[in-house]
Design an enzyme around this catalytic site. Structure first.
Site, PDB file in Angstrom:
ATOM      1  N   ASP A  37      34.933  41.242  73.987  1.00 31.46           N
ATOM      2  CA  ASP A  37      35.566  40.280  74.891  1.00 31.46           C
ATOM      3  C   ASP A  37      34.582  39.949  76.003  1.00 31.46           C
ATOM      4  O   ASP A  37      34.099  40.834  76.691  1.00 31.46           O
ATOM      5  CB  ASP A  37      36.857  40.848  75.489  1.00 31.46           C
ATOM      6  CG  ASP A  37      37.801  39.743  75.929  1.00 31.46           C
ATOM      7  OD1 ASP A  37      37.403  38.942  76.805  1.00 31.46           O
ATOM      8  OD2 ASP A  37      38.935  39.669  75.423  1.00 31.46           O
ATOM      9  N   ASP A  72      28.703  36.997  74.024  1.00 32.00           N
ATOM     10  CA  ASP A  72      29.288  35.681  73.835  1.00 32.00           C
ATOM     11  C   ASP A  72      29.211  35.342  72.352  1.00 32.00           C
ATOM     12  O   ASP A  72      28.134  35.078  71.820  1.00 32.00           O
ATOM     13  CB  ASP A  72      28.511  34.648  74.668  1.00 32.00           C
ATOM     14  CG  ASP A  72      29.042  33.233  74.501  1.00 32.00           C
ATOM     15  OD1 ASP A  72      30.011  33.032  73.737  1.00 32.00           O
ATOM     16  OD2 ASP A  72      28.468  32.323  75.125  1.00 32.00           O
ATOM     17  N   ASN A  99      39.066  36.138  66.799  1.00 35.39           N
ATOM     18  CA  ASN A  99      40.263  35.879  67.596  1.00 35.39           C
ATOM     19  C   ASN A  99      39.961  35.199  68.927  1.00 35.39           C
ATOM     20  O   ASN A  99      40.847  34.577  69.519  1.00 35.39           O
ATOM     21  CB  ASN A  99      40.999  37.216  67.835  1.00 35.39           C
ATOM     22  CG  ASN A  99      42.127  37.098  68.821  1.00 35.39           C
ATOM     23  OD1 ASN A  99      43.193  36.590  68.504  1.00 35.39           O
ATOM     24  ND2 ASN A  99      41.905  37.564  70.048  1.00 35.39           N
ATOM     25  N   TYR A 171      41.407  21.543  70.988  1.00 34.49           N
ATOM     26  CA  TYR A 171      41.874  22.800  70.397  1.00 34.49           C
ATOM     27  C   TYR A 171      42.357  22.589  68.963  1.00 34.49           C
ATOM     28  O   TYR A 171      42.019  23.353  68.052  1.00 34.49           O
ATOM     29  CB  TYR A 171      43.000  23.347  71.270  1.00 34.49           C
ATOM     30  CG  TYR A 171      43.616  24.645  70.822  1.00 34.49           C
ATOM     31  CD1 TYR A 171      42.980  25.857  71.056  1.00 34.49           C
ATOM     32  CD2 TYR A 171      44.867  24.665  70.198  1.00 34.49           C
ATOM     33  CE1 TYR A 171      43.568  27.057  70.667  1.00 34.49           C
ATOM     34  CE2 TYR A 171      45.457  25.850  69.808  1.00 34.49           C
ATOM     35  CZ  TYR A 171      44.800  27.048  70.045  1.00 34.49           C
ATOM     36  OH  TYR A 171      45.387  28.234  69.650  1.00 34.49           O
ATOM     37  N   LYS A 175      40.820  24.250  65.599  1.00 38.59           N
ATOM     38  CA  LYS A 175      41.632  25.106  64.737  1.00 38.59           C
ATOM     39  C   LYS A 175      41.733  24.556  63.317  1.00 38.59           C
ATOM     40  O   LYS A 175      41.770  25.317  62.343  1.00 38.59           O
ATOM     41  CB  LYS A 175      43.018  25.292  65.349  1.00 38.59           C
ATOM     42  CG  LYS A 175      43.017  26.131  66.620  1.00 38.59           C
ATOM     43  CD  LYS A 175      42.402  27.497  66.406  1.00 38.59           C
ATOM     44  CE  LYS A 175      42.630  28.431  67.577  1.00 38.59           C
ATOM     45  NZ  LYS A 175      41.987  29.761  67.376  1.00 38.59           N
ATOM     46  N   THR A 205      50.939  34.764  75.020  1.00 38.54           N
ATOM     47  CA  THR A 205      49.668  35.168  75.602  1.00 38.54           C
ATOM     48  C   THR A 205      49.427  34.329  76.852  1.00 38.54           C
ATOM     49  O   THR A 205      50.166  33.375  77.121  1.00 38.54           O
ATOM     50  CB  THR A 205      48.492  34.944  74.630  1.00 38.54           C
ATOM     51  OG1 THR A 205      48.280  33.536  74.471  1.00 38.54           O
ATOM     52  CG2 THR A 205      48.768  35.573  73.261  1.00 38.54           C
TER      53      THR A 205
END
Length: 291
Positions: A37, A72, A99, A171, A175, A205
């Protein structure tokens, strides 16, 4: 025995939300986990080593095996470093869970170039970069005569596949690209012993709670105490863990998943053709298609 005993897994974006739940479940099921992360904000800005370290420390404190990574993943060098860390730390790599992601929502007429580029960079390039370096590792092992049993789980979304969401053209495009990448990768990498699948999760989230429109409203916690929390991020991870397991044979699939429901998504498919035995004209196209 755990379902993932001995498996070495890289999980990106694992410091918070769905990724954190993946990491905790994987470790509880016996996997050795590299918790990746960058630690940025929801829009991708900044960085913080804390989230990855906190999850790795939590796993170790519970008796599991994990290390933190803050590379990254959208950087080719960062993705390469992540894959190498897994191999150097734990001796192999068996699973990649892509993810990591960000949001920079804006309607098309107001979206600027940076908002487009940032989301495509993190989601689409980030998924590809880790996949690419992991694929090279597995191909090399397979060519050397080793029996590879590896799994990749990508994270797509209803936005861009079966439920486009206004305000998320960047986005959604990323995706949709990830879903297509999954199908191509499943075809390419099967010969090396690698399965590739994707999920389109619906869960609470920090990103989904900030999503405009009905999506953010859906993510509220249930008011009925004791009811199944269908948008708990923990409800996503069992499917991912199964797809990552050594005895799973599924590949080339996209699953919509939330608490209480897993639904296979049907790929783009052809409907009934409109045909002619004459060269097409604008009028004949209009006649066939209507509208």
């Amino acid at each position: 025995m755990g379902a993932l005993d001995g498996r070495v897994a890289v999980i990106t974006g694992a410091g918070r939300g769905i990724g954190r739940e993946h990491a905790l479940l994987f470790a509880a099921e016996g996997a050795k986990v590299v918790v990746n992360d960058l630690g940025g904000a929801g829009d991708g800005s900044g960085s913080d080593a804390g989230p990855a370290k906190q999850v790795a420390d939590e796993i170790v404190a519970a008796g599991g095996q994990a290390v933190a990574n803050t590379d990254d993943v959208a950087s080719f060098a960062g993705a390469d470093s992540l894959v190498k860390q897994a191999v150097e730390e734990f001796g192999s790599l068996d699973v990649v869970v892509n993810n990591a992601g960000i949001l920079r929502d804006r309607f098309i007429a107001q979206m600027d170039e940076a908002e487009w580029d940032a989301v495509i960079h993190v989601h689409l390039k980030g998924h590809f970069s880790v996949l690419r370096h992991a694929a090279e590792y597995w191909k090399t092992r397979s060519k050397a005569g080793e029996q590879v049993n590896a799994s990749v789980i990508n994270t797509a979304s209803a936005s861009g596949t079966f439920l486009p969401n206004p305000g998320q053209v960047n986005y959604g495009a990323a995706k949709a690209g990830i879903a297509a990448m999954t199908l191509v990768a499943a075809q390419e990498l099967g010969r090396y012993g690698v399965r590739v699948n994707a999920i389109a999760p619906a869960a609470r989230t920090r990103l989904t709670e900030a999503t405009p429109g009905f999506v953010g409203e859906l993510m509220k916690k249930p008011t009925d105490e004791g009811a199944l929390d269908v948008y708990s991020p923990a409800e996503i991870s069992p499917l991912v863990a199964y797809l990552a397991s050594a005895d799973c044979t599924i590949t080339g699939q996209l699953y919509a998943v939330q608490g209480g429901q897993i639904t296979p998504a049907v790929n783009w498919h052809l409907g009934e053709p409109h045909t002619t035995d004459q060269p097409w004209t604008i009028d004949s196209v209009k006649e066939k298609l209507g509208g």
